[in-house]
Design a protein around this motif. Structure first.
Motif, PDB file in Angstrom:
ATOM      1  N   LEU A  86     -45.785  43.196  -8.399  1.00  0.00           N
ATOM      2  CA  LEU A  86     -45.642  41.860  -7.269  1.00  0.00           C
ATOM      3  C   LEU A  86     -44.685  41.279  -7.782  1.00  0.00           C
ATOM      4  CD1 LEU A  86     -49.426  40.587  -6.879  1.00  0.00           C
ATOM      5  CD2 LEU A  86     -47.593  41.633  -4.972  1.00  0.00           C
ATOM      6  N   GLN A  88     -43.087  38.356  -6.104  1.00  0.00           N
ATOM      7  CA  GLN A  88     -42.649  36.653  -5.473  1.00  0.00           C
ATOM      8  C   GLN A  88     -40.921  35.718  -6.362  1.00  0.00           C
ATOM      9  OE1 GLN A  88     -46.499  36.104  -4.069  1.00  0.00           O
ATOM     10  NE2 GLN A  88     -46.510  37.512  -2.512  1.00  0.00           N
ATOM     11  N   PHE A  95     -36.622  21.463  -1.470  1.00  0.00           N
ATOM     12  CA  PHE A  95     -36.417  21.913  -0.137  1.00  0.00           C
ATOM     13  C   PHE A  95     -37.078  23.868  -0.543  1.00  0.00           C
ATOM     14  CE2 PHE A  95     -31.843  20.403  -0.673  1.00  0.00           C
ATOM     15  CZ  PHE A  95     -31.899  19.314  -0.175  1.00  0.00           C
ATOM     16  N   PRO A  96     -38.529  23.553  -0.133  1.00  0.00           N
ATOM     17  CA  PRO A  96     -39.155  25.073  -0.241  1.00  0.00           C
ATOM     18  C   PRO A  96     -39.030  26.081   0.808  1.00  0.00           C
ATOM     19  CG  PRO A  96     -40.897  22.244   0.537  1.00  0.00           C
ATOM     20  CD  PRO A  96     -39.076  22.288   0.203  1.00  0.00           C
ATOM     21  N   GLN A  97     -39.258  27.196   0.110  1.00  0.00           N
ATOM     22  CA  GLN A  97     -38.689  28.331   0.698  1.00  0.00           C
ATOM     23  C   GLN A  97     -38.385  29.457  -0.505  1.00  0.00           C
ATOM     24  OE1 GLN A  97     -33.643  28.322   1.312  1.00  0.00           O
ATOM     25  NE2 GLN A  97     -34.100  26.268   1.178  1.00  0.00           N
ATOM     26  N   PRO A  98     -38.971  30.563   0.082  1.00  0.00           N
ATOM     27  CA  PRO A  98     -38.793  31.880  -0.319  1.00  0.00           C
ATOM     28  C   PRO A  98     -37.474  32.496  -0.827  1.00  0.00           C
ATOM     29  CG  PRO A  98     -39.162  31.923   2.171  1.00  0.00           C
ATOM     30  CD  PRO A  98     -38.805  30.573   1.402  1.00  0.00           C
ATOM     31  N   HIS A 188     -24.933  41.417   0.419  1.00  0.00           N
ATOM     32  CA  HIS A 188     -26.250  41.295   1.357  1.00  0.00           C
ATOM     33  C   HIS A 188     -27.419  40.824   0.340  1.00  0.00           C
ATOM     34  CE1 HIS A 188     -23.883  42.891   4.896  1.00  0.00           C
ATOM     35  NE2 HIS A 188     -23.450  43.709   4.059  1.00  0.00           N
ATOM     36  N   ARG A 189     -28.324  40.351   0.658  1.00  0.00           N
ATOM     37  CA  ARG A 189     -29.743  39.934   0.741  1.00  0.00           C
ATOM     38  C   ARG A 189     -30.854  41.370  -0.048  1.00  0.00           C
ATOM     39  NH1 ARG A 189     -33.481  35.236   2.840  1.00  0.00           N
ATOM     40  NH2 ARG A 189     -34.602  34.205   1.113  1.00  0.00           N
ATOM     41  N   PHE A 190     -29.896  42.029  -1.071  1.00  0.00           N
ATOM     42  CA  PHE A 190     -30.845  42.717  -2.085  1.00  0.00           C
ATOM     43  C   PHE A 190     -30.741  42.538  -3.661  1.00  0.00           C
ATOM     44  CE2 PHE A 190     -29.024  46.026   1.008  1.00  0.00           C
ATOM     45  CZ  PHE A 190     -30.784  45.847   1.450  1.00  0.00           C
ATOM     46  N   PRO A 216     -26.865  35.946  -2.336  1.00  0.00           N
ATOM     47  CA  PRO A 216     -26.904  35.241  -1.192  1.00  0.00           C
ATOM     48  C   PRO A 216     -28.559  33.870  -1.835  1.00  0.00           C
ATOM     49  CG  PRO A 216     -27.374  37.216   0.266  1.00  0.00           C
ATOM     50  CD  PRO A 216     -27.633  37.324  -1.273  1.00  0.00           C
ATOM     51  N   GLN A 220     -27.438  30.232  -3.185  1.00  0.00           N
ATOM     52  CA  GLN A 220     -28.477  29.233  -2.124  1.00  0.00           C
ATOM     53  C   GLN A 220     -28.976  28.006  -3.223  1.00  0.00           C
ATOM     54  OE1 GLN A 220     -29.067  28.298   1.068  1.00  0.00           O
ATOM     55  NE2 GLN A 220     -31.280  28.539   1.348  1.00  0.00           N
ATOM     56  N   ARG A 223     -26.023  26.214  -4.512  1.00  0.00           N
ATOM     57  CA  ARG A 223     -25.567  24.720  -3.669  1.00  0.00           C
ATOM     58  C   ARG A 223     -26.508  24.096  -4.124  1.00  0.00           C
ATOM     59  NH1 ARG A 223     -24.817  28.574   0.271  1.00  0.00           N
ATOM     60  NH2 ARG A 223     -26.641  29.021   0.853  1.00  0.00           N
ATOM     61  N   ILE A 224     -28.024  23.820  -4.401  1.00  0.00           N
ATOM     62  CA  ILE A 224     -28.889  23.466  -4.360  1.00  0.00           C
ATOM     63  C   ILE A 224     -28.671  22.320  -5.675  1.00  0.00           C
ATOM     64  CG2 ILE A 224     -31.526  22.261  -4.389  1.00  0.00           C
ATOM     65  CD1 ILE A 224     -31.837  24.890  -1.950  1.00  0.00           C
TER      66      ILE A 224
ATOM     67  N   THR B  41     -29.883  25.041   4.041  1.00  0.00           N
ATOM     68  CA  THR B  41     -29.912  25.115   2.541  1.00  0.00           C
ATOM     69  C   THR B  41     -31.418  24.661   2.263  1.00  0.00           C
ATOM     70  OG1 THR B  41     -27.693  25.796   2.062  1.00  0.00           O
ATOM     71  CG2 THR B  41     -29.037  24.693   0.452  1.00  0.00           C
ATOM     72  N   GLU B  42     -31.112  23.785   3.566  1.00  0.00           N
ATOM     73  CA  GLU B  42     -32.216  21.886   2.704  1.00  0.00           C
ATOM     74  C   GLU B  42     -33.303  22.163   3.058  1.00  0.00           C
ATOM     75  OE1 GLU B  42     -30.382  18.023   3.966  1.00  0.00           O
ATOM     76  OE2 GLU B  42     -28.860  19.058   2.573  1.00  0.00           O
ATOM     77  N   PRO B  45     -35.746  29.109   6.306  1.00  0.00           N
ATOM     78  CA  PRO B  45     -36.540  29.720   6.965  1.00  0.00           C
ATOM     79  C   PRO B  45     -37.379  28.570   8.233  1.00  0.00           C
ATOM     80  CG  PRO B  45     -36.743  30.812   5.074  1.00  0.00           C
ATOM     81  CD  PRO B  45     -35.513  30.195   4.388  1.00  0.00           C
ATOM     82  N   ARG B  55     -40.153  20.407   9.480  1.00  0.00           N
ATOM     83  CA  ARG B  55     -39.003  19.769   8.439  1.00  0.00           C
ATOM     84  C   ARG B  55     -37.547  20.201   9.463  1.00  0.00           C
ATOM     85  NH1 ARG B  55     -38.648  22.578   4.217  1.00  0.00           N
ATOM     86  NH2 ARG B  55     -40.269  24.127   4.252  1.00  0.00           N
ATOM     87  N   PHE B 190     -33.168  47.182   6.036  1.00  0.00           N
ATOM     88  CA  PHE B 190     -33.291  45.930   6.378  1.00  0.00           C
ATOM     89  C   PHE B 190     -34.439  46.443   7.455  1.00  0.00           C
ATOM     90  CE2 PHE B 190     -29.589  43.268   3.722  1.00  0.00           C
ATOM     91  CZ  PHE B 190     -30.137  43.069   3.671  1.00  0.00           C
ATOM     92  N   ASN B 418     -31.190  39.222   5.338  1.00  0.00           N
ATOM     93  CA  ASN B 418     -29.828  38.449   5.661  1.00  0.00           C
ATOM     94  C   ASN B 418     -28.867  38.106   6.031  1.00  0.00           C
ATOM     95  OD1 ASN B 418     -27.446  39.875   3.901  1.00  0.00           O
ATOM     96  ND2 ASN B 418     -27.260  41.126   5.708  1.00  0.00           N
ATOM     97  N   THR B 420     -27.856  35.174   6.288  1.00  0.00           N
ATOM     98  CA  THR B 420     -27.838  34.045   5.123  1.00  0.00           C
ATOM     99  C   THR B 420     -26.487  33.532   5.824  1.00  0.00           C
ATOM    100  OG1 THR B 420     -27.333  34.997   4.130  1.00  0.00           O
ATOM    101  CG2 THR B 420     -29.424  34.652   3.525  1.00  0.00           C
ATOM    102  N   ASP B 422     -23.861  32.747   4.314  1.00  0.00           N
ATOM    103  CA  ASP B 422     -22.824  33.567   3.513  1.00  0.00           C
ATOM    104  C   ASP B 422     -21.908  34.612   4.770  1.00  0.00           C
ATOM    105  OD1 ASP B 422     -25.076  34.835   2.711  1.00  0.00           O
ATOM    106  OD2 ASP B 422     -23.942  36.345   2.501  1.00  0.00           O
ATOM    107  N   LYS B 423     -22.670  35.189   5.948  1.00  0.00           N
ATOM    108  CA  LYS B 423     -22.448  35.974   6.958  1.00  0.00           C
ATOM    109  C   LYS B 423     -21.818  34.658   7.604  1.00  0.00           C
ATOM    110  CE  LYS B 423     -25.201  38.562   4.314  1.00  0.00           C
ATOM    111  NZ  LYS B 423     -26.258  37.778   3.658  1.00  0.00           N
TER     112      LYS B 423
END
Ligand SMILES: [Zn+2]
Ligand SMILES: [Zn+2]
Ligand SMILES: [Zn+2]
Ligand SMILES: [Zn+2]
Lengths: 451, 451
Positions: A86, A88, A95-98, A188-190, A216, A220, A223-224, B41-42, B45, B55, B190, B418, B420, B422-423
């Motif tokens: 796994l 993760q 700013f909670p996010q995956p 791209h988000r890889f 990305p 992110q 930026r934070i 950012t803040e 998703p 939020r 994706f 993807n 995000t 930057d696109k």
């Protein structure tokens, strides 16, 4: 020894004409694309030391025999095996996010609960190395260094330093884990995987858990952080390590009719990273060198003067393990390796023909690239590497050449889930086969030496 | 009623000149990009009905108040909530390998052990619908239909039919699970999510577990199937459903000085899918309409003649739930909604100004797009949708216009990881703000009606 009989039988206009004819035909090649299609579809990802890599070897042995090569065989070796679990990561605060990540090859595990810590960012590995351990202790290190896009791949060597070292430097300074901006040039988000320390290197320390953030996600996080926020991240990595697995190099030959002991070695690697299907890295190389050698085989029913040996190296990705095994097993015969090269830089067209030969043999070696240059390549310098798996041969004095592919887009795909068949242009692949068939034909039918 | 006083106070050259001036200034806009940066950012998703969407609303309320809008508020509603869990798929035989998938919104779970079954492929939803149930029973359905890339997004409506229906049609025929080739136009690896049935629709059946394969994975599966092989797949999806969650629309106004009861409604949606950070869908729209409305606010210290109402809809992605809640809550005032439009098609430049108004009011409505056309857009027809969240307003007779964005690349990103920040091209975003400020200014300061 062979090294003193230089200059006999150069590349004659007649030989070059024959090579050019083979190259012209090869521009219509379909075998290379068929091979990379078959390998990436019927095997898919093939991580070093796994059952999938064994299936890839079985595929290769069957295909090479079917194509009519001689002495098709596996030359086995052992290696430690690391397998991804796994992976993760998420920003816990502010700013909670995956986050999209990929564990680096050889990374330690975090344990099933994962690790949570505050992030401390550095612009480069060098900055981390210079940091006061007090700034790193108990924290998650983030190295945010961008890779430069280049045609010749020179940006990669610079960029991989952080991948290779971050886990160990972080550990030495008391950090909890290491995150790096992905090596690679894609937005791209890889996330980009790749080996940390070679599995053949002696482990002084295991290193902290280490992963790459997609571009990305690195943006992110940066930026934070640049907003002055204190950022906490949770990281879960559950890779497994096994001390001993099996791999092998797959070998196939076109026996030489006059000097069978003299070897023209052409290689690619059969293993791949586990995220994609290993199309550009290095299914393309497998297709190119096998298809090119097959054309030499078919053109010369009585064989070339020298032996052409195709080597599909195992376990390249985790530290050139197959390359080391080959050099060790064949140590006594390396003096008979006349010239060697590997195709392992994607599927882009060849734009440069480079050499690494004795200083006064450069012109003779460049003659082997005469048709490659007709196909559009420029002559390069005499500092070729010959490809990753040529390392130990090169260090043992085997002359190498490089049929250098255009790598402008290579690191958009390399070592990511996005390394899949659809990214290969069949016409570019055939262009590679044309270049390689001309090189192999000339090297195996001239009588010159380069060391 | 308003509908009979048409043609009063048209768009005068003076008004149009003022609108053009505002548009020129807006080409330098930085607020829209700052807003989408801040939101993605803040918050990141912000799936409908989740704490993350709450939020996002808190963010929006704070920002809209700070910018000086009036009557900033949330208008809450309830909805069922679906949250993604694990999602894994692999080919079990003949060629074992992992596949990249994404569960479709609203999909049933497979249970913790997953489902294994043989694949039966169909070229389209229609082909599945016509299939003999005996061919589907006990199998995993795969619908391999490619989406057409178009500037106007027309390929999407066609492509989403399989996403909306596959799970239910498969269930009715006794199948185990449904896989579709991702809706979308990207060849990157994706998978594309998106809602199946709207959460507001009555559930007759839950449907089988359903997921999308990335384009390279759909290619791979199709390649193996077309070799005549029987393919078995293992699928694990563990989403969770909650019967009732909370969402809300966020509303902000510029009160009209002469006819405050007359509403010019401009919208975007605040929720996003969970895979990306919702930058092009629909952080961009939030930035565009808020920044454009802010320019009208600043240009007219005493207010426009009519009220400008910015509506940031909640829960668009799962079935236009916020749009329905708005239309229901404001049913009595819809006759006073003079004109409405939503920005929800990415961040590409506007290339067409469309209307859906009374047949003899098309010229008057096109006059609201005079400056949009100066910025490079063509006049479109009178069949505009106005954007997804305009559905219920449109059905209630509210005239709408469409500031149609170039969607050529939109479905390369839409509903994938993807999507995000930057696109987004900041200059393209500012171009949108320029178009919108001109439309809002003219609609709020002319005295015409369009129904
Ligand atoms: Zn490689
Ligand atoms: Zn590699
Ligand atoms: Zn949207
Ligand atoms: Zn959407």
């Amino acid at each position: 020894a062979l090294t003193v009989t230089a200059s006999a039988q150069p590349v004659t206009p007649a030989l070059q004409g024959e090579a050019a004819g083979l190259a012209q035909e090869a521009l219509q090649d379909e075998l290379a694309y068929e091979l990379v299609t078959s390998l990436t579809t019927e095997v898919g990802p093939r991580l070093a030391g796994t059952e999938a890599e064994a299936r890839a070897r079985a595929w290769a042995v069957a295909r090479l025999r079917e194509l009519g090569f001689s002495n098709v065989r596996e030359e086995p070796f052992e290696l430690p095996v690391w397998e991804r679990g796994l992976e993760q990561a998420s920003i816990v605060s502010p700013f909670p996010q995956p986050l999209v990540i990929s564990a680096l090859g050889g990374s330690a595990a975090t344990g099933p609960e994962g690790i949570t810590g505050e992030v401390v960012a550095f612009p480069s590995l060098a900055a981390l190395e210079q940091a006061d351990p007090a700034a790193v202790r108990g924290k998650i290190v983030f190295i945010d260094e961008v890779m430069t896009r280049t045609q010749d791949g020179s940006g990669y060597t610079v960029a991989t330093a952080k991948r290779r070292q971050a886990a160990y430097v972080t550990q030495a300074k008391g950090g909890l884990a290491a995150l790096i901006r992905s090596v690679g040039t894609s937005s791209h988000r890889f996330a980009h995987t790749g080996q940390m320390r070679r599995v053949t290197e002696v482990a002084e320390a295991e290193g902290v858990p280490a992963a790459a953030l997609s571009a990305p996600d690195a943006d992110q996080l940066q930026r934070i952080l640049s907003g002055g926020e204190s950022v906490r991240i949770h990281l879960l990595l559950t890779p497994e390590q096994r001390p001993a697995g099996k791999s092998a190099n797959v070998i196939a030959e076109i026996p030489g009719r006059e000097r069978p002991q003299e070897i023209v070695l052409v290689g690619a690697h059969i293993d791949s990273w586990d995220l994609g299907t290993g199309a550009v890295d290095d299914g393309a190389g497998v297709g190119i060198v096998v298809a090119a050698a097959k054309r030499v085989l078919d053109a010369l029913p009585e064989g070339p003067r020298r032996t052409v040996r195709v080597v599909l190296f195992g376990a390249e990705e985790v530290g050139l393990v197959g390359a080391k095994a080959y050099a060790s097993r064949h140590a006594d015969a390396l003096a008979n390796h006349v010239i060697a090269s590997e195709s392992d830089f994607g599927a882009g067209r060849i734009w440069r023909f480079e050499t690494r030969v004795r200083a006064d043999r450069v012109d003779a070696a460049q003659a082997l690239g005469a048709v490659v240059r007709q196909l559009g390549a420029a002559p390069g310098g005499n500092t070729a590497t010959g490809g990753p798996d040529m390392k130990y041969l090169r260090e043992a004095g085997v002359p190498v050449v490089g049929l250098k592919q255009n790598g402008w887009d290579y690191f958009d795909l390399h070592h990511t889930p996005n390394d899949t068949l659809d990214k290969i242009d069949p016409e570019d692949l055939a262009h590679n086969v044309a270049a390689w068939v001309s090189f192999i034909f000339l090297a195996a039918n001239s009588g010159e030496y380069y060391r």
